[in-house]
Design an enzyme around this catalytic site. Sequence first.
Site, PDB file in Angstrom:
ATOM      1  N   ASN A  65      68.659  38.832  53.327  1.00 51.85           N
ATOM      2  CA  ASN A  65      69.418  39.881  54.003  1.00 51.85           C
ATOM      3  C   ASN A  65      70.831  39.865  53.450  1.00 51.85           C
ATOM      4  O   ASN A  65      71.697  39.173  53.968  1.00 51.85           O
ATOM      5  CB  ASN A  65      69.419  39.655  55.520  1.00 51.85           C
ATOM      6  CG  ASN A  65      70.385  40.580  56.238  1.00 51.85           C
ATOM      7  OD1 ASN A  65      70.789  41.606  55.692  1.00 51.85           O
ATOM      8  ND2 ASN A  65      70.776  40.220  57.450  1.00 51.85           N
ATOM      9  N   GLU A  70      65.707  28.789  56.197  1.00 46.39           N
ATOM     10  CA  GLU A  70      65.315  28.612  57.601  1.00 46.39           C
ATOM     11  C   GLU A  70      64.370  29.708  58.054  1.00 46.39           C
ATOM     12  O   GLU A  70      63.824  29.647  59.162  1.00 46.39           O
ATOM     13  CB  GLU A  70      66.566  28.580  58.487  1.00 46.39           C
ATOM     14  CG  GLU A  70      67.113  29.927  58.916  1.00 46.39           C
ATOM     15  CD  GLU A  70      67.808  30.697  57.809  1.00 46.39           C
ATOM     16  OE1 GLU A  70      68.151  31.865  58.029  1.00 46.39           O
ATOM     17  OE2 GLU A  70      68.003  30.137  56.702  1.00 46.39           O
ATOM     18  N   GLY A  88      79.591  41.278  56.158  1.00 49.38           N
ATOM     19  CA  GLY A  88      80.849  41.686  55.553  1.00 49.38           C
ATOM     20  C   GLY A  88      80.953  41.404  54.067  1.00 49.38           C
ATOM     21  O   GLY A  88      80.011  40.937  53.419  1.00 49.38           O
ATOM     22  N   GLN A 124      77.791  33.066  48.535  1.00 49.45           N
ATOM     23  CA  GLN A 124      78.861  33.862  47.937  1.00 49.45           C
ATOM     24  C   GLN A 124      80.207  33.147  48.062  1.00 49.45           C
ATOM     25  O   GLN A 124      81.040  33.206  47.154  1.00 49.45           O
ATOM     26  CB  GLN A 124      78.899  35.236  48.600  1.00 49.45           C
ATOM     27  CG  GLN A 124      77.620  36.037  48.381  1.00 49.45           C
ATOM     28  CD  GLN A 124      77.393  37.108  49.431  1.00 49.45           C
ATOM     29  OE1 GLN A 124      78.273  37.391  50.247  1.00 49.45           O
ATOM     30  NE2 GLN A 124      76.211  37.709  49.426  1.00 49.45           N
ATOM     31  N   CYS A 166      73.165  32.238  52.009  1.00 42.79           N
ATOM     32  CA  CYS A 166      73.470  33.667  52.095  1.00 42.79           C
ATOM     33  C   CYS A 166      74.963  33.929  51.867  1.00 42.79           C
ATOM     34  O   CYS A 166      75.456  33.781  50.762  1.00 42.79           O
ATOM     35  CB  CYS A 166      72.968  34.220  53.422  1.00 42.79           C
ATOM     36  SG  CYS A 166      72.904  36.032  53.468  1.00 42.79           S
ATOM     37  N   PHE A 167      75.704  34.323  52.889  1.00 46.50           N
ATOM     38  CA  PHE A 167      77.149  34.508  52.758  1.00 46.50           C
ATOM     39  C   PHE A 167      77.786  33.221  52.252  1.00 46.50           C
ATOM     40  O   PHE A 167      78.739  33.252  51.466  1.00 46.50           O
ATOM     41  CB  PHE A 167      77.728  34.908  54.117  1.00 46.50           C
ATOM     42  CG  PHE A 167      79.120  35.489  54.072  1.00 46.50           C
ATOM     43  CD1 PHE A 167      79.332  36.800  53.685  1.00 46.50           C
ATOM     44  CD2 PHE A 167      80.219  34.723  54.442  1.00 46.50           C
ATOM     45  CE1 PHE A 167      80.619  37.342  53.658  1.00 46.50           C
ATOM     46  CE2 PHE A 167      81.506  35.255  54.425  1.00 46.50           C
ATOM     47  CZ  PHE A 167      81.705  36.567  54.029  1.00 46.50           C
ATOM     48  N   HIS A 217      67.206  32.743  52.683  1.00 48.55           N
ATOM     49  CA  HIS A 217      67.208  32.035  53.967  1.00 48.55           C
ATOM     50  C   HIS A 217      66.075  31.005  54.039  1.00 48.55           C
ATOM     51  O   HIS A 217      64.959  31.340  54.433  1.00 48.55           O
ATOM     52  CB  HIS A 217      67.068  33.033  55.114  1.00 48.55           C
ATOM     53  CG  HIS A 217      68.279  33.872  55.326  1.00 48.55           C
ATOM     54  ND1 HIS A 217      69.248  33.567  56.262  1.00 48.55           N
ATOM     55  CD2 HIS A 217      68.700  34.994  54.705  1.00 48.55           C
ATOM     56  CE1 HIS A 217      70.211  34.477  56.206  1.00 48.55           C
ATOM     57  NE2 HIS A 217      69.898  35.355  55.266  1.00 48.55           N
ATOM     58  N   PHE A 268      75.743  42.107  49.263  1.00 50.11           N
ATOM     59  CA  PHE A 268      76.688  41.681  48.238  1.00 50.11           C
ATOM     60  C   PHE A 268      76.046  40.542  47.456  1.00 50.11           C
ATOM     61  O   PHE A 268      75.133  39.864  47.946  1.00 50.11           O
ATOM     62  CB  PHE A 268      78.003  41.218  48.865  1.00 50.11           C
ATOM     63  CG  PHE A 268      78.808  42.319  49.506  1.00 50.11           C
ATOM     64  CD1 PHE A 268      79.817  42.954  48.800  1.00 50.11           C
ATOM     65  CD2 PHE A 268      78.548  42.721  50.812  1.00 50.11           C
ATOM     66  CE1 PHE A 268      80.561  43.971  49.389  1.00 50.11           C
ATOM     67  CE2 PHE A 268      79.283  43.735  51.406  1.00 50.11           C
ATOM     68  CZ  PHE A 268      80.290  44.370  50.684  1.00 50.11           C
TER      69      PHE A 268
END
Length: 376
Positions: free
Chosen positions: A302, A352, A234, A264, A260-261, A350, A305
Amino acid sequence: MSKAVLVLEDGRVFTGRPFGATGQALGEAVFSTGMSGYQETLTDPSYHRQIVVATAPQIGNTGWNGEDSESRGERIWVAGYAVRDPSPRASNWRATGTLEDELIRQRIVGIAGIDTRAVVRHLRSRGSMKAGVFSDGALAEPADLIARVRAQQSMLGADLAGEVSTAEPYVVEPDGPPGVSRFTVAALDLGIKTNTPRNFARRGIRCHVLPASTTFEQIAELNPHGVFLSNGPGDPATADHVVALTREVLGAGIPLFGICFGNQILGRALGLSTYKMVFGHRGINIPVVDHATGRVAVTAQNHGFALQGEAGQSFATPFGPAVVSHTCANDGVVEGVKLVDGRAFSVQYHPEAAAGPHDAEYLFDQFVELMAGEGR
């Protein structure tokens, strides 16, 4: 032979054959450049509401197994799947079935036999866009299919973390003797991959995985040594609750790590803005520069945004000075931010892996040092 079509928002149509379940799948068309790790890709919650186009020409060679999924219950999160040449059989000692059988079991609509190179070139030049895969009873006139594709919600402005987050908290216990842990981490599940709690467990950390709607008061009740912000799908511009929560964590001085997200979210909490990329970064060989050391890590990514910013940029925040710590060597996109005092940091990629290289796994150890008070 049955027919299937991949229809893009701009009217481009690619014709192939059904792969997996048949029917209709709607989502944002994106491409992943990984030559391996398709099971991890399909089960990554960050791909929720996306139709993934695989650039690797052959997909499914190693079948499906019960070990590599990145979601609880092995759930496939992609909206649809587009491949060139699917393997008709599984050839791996761990395989429990074929990829297509699993797609059918989970009712994931796919398409095979299309020119995925042409699709990827189109998305690279025009950008990720709304799309649909249609087969069997869902087939109709092109104008009708294009209208269905265009009518769906855009990824821009989509608030999806709550759709993939756990409904109830759960705990991943540390490896080693029962009841013994070095630290406790509160991990906010915005679409967390299962390999992340495993990385904490291997380091002797008890990981409380919490719903995206968790409040600061609920986190404080756990008295954690650190807070983790996970990956997820999203538009981060919609995640106001999580941003406000992150600011409360920073204000309380609790060590924080984001992926990642989560990168942000930390960036927004520190005052940066986000934007939608043209086609994003999705692959397992993307180089990232650490501007503190000058070293380059090959990373798994991945995201569609990113944070606004430039390499080495310093900026003031209510929590002290911060800096853009990492950028992509390919295009300069922000890949990490941190507070200069070290108590909060995040990366866009990432560490991981799953799938991908392990160059950046040391970041989990950096978080452990931060919680131990050695990284302040």
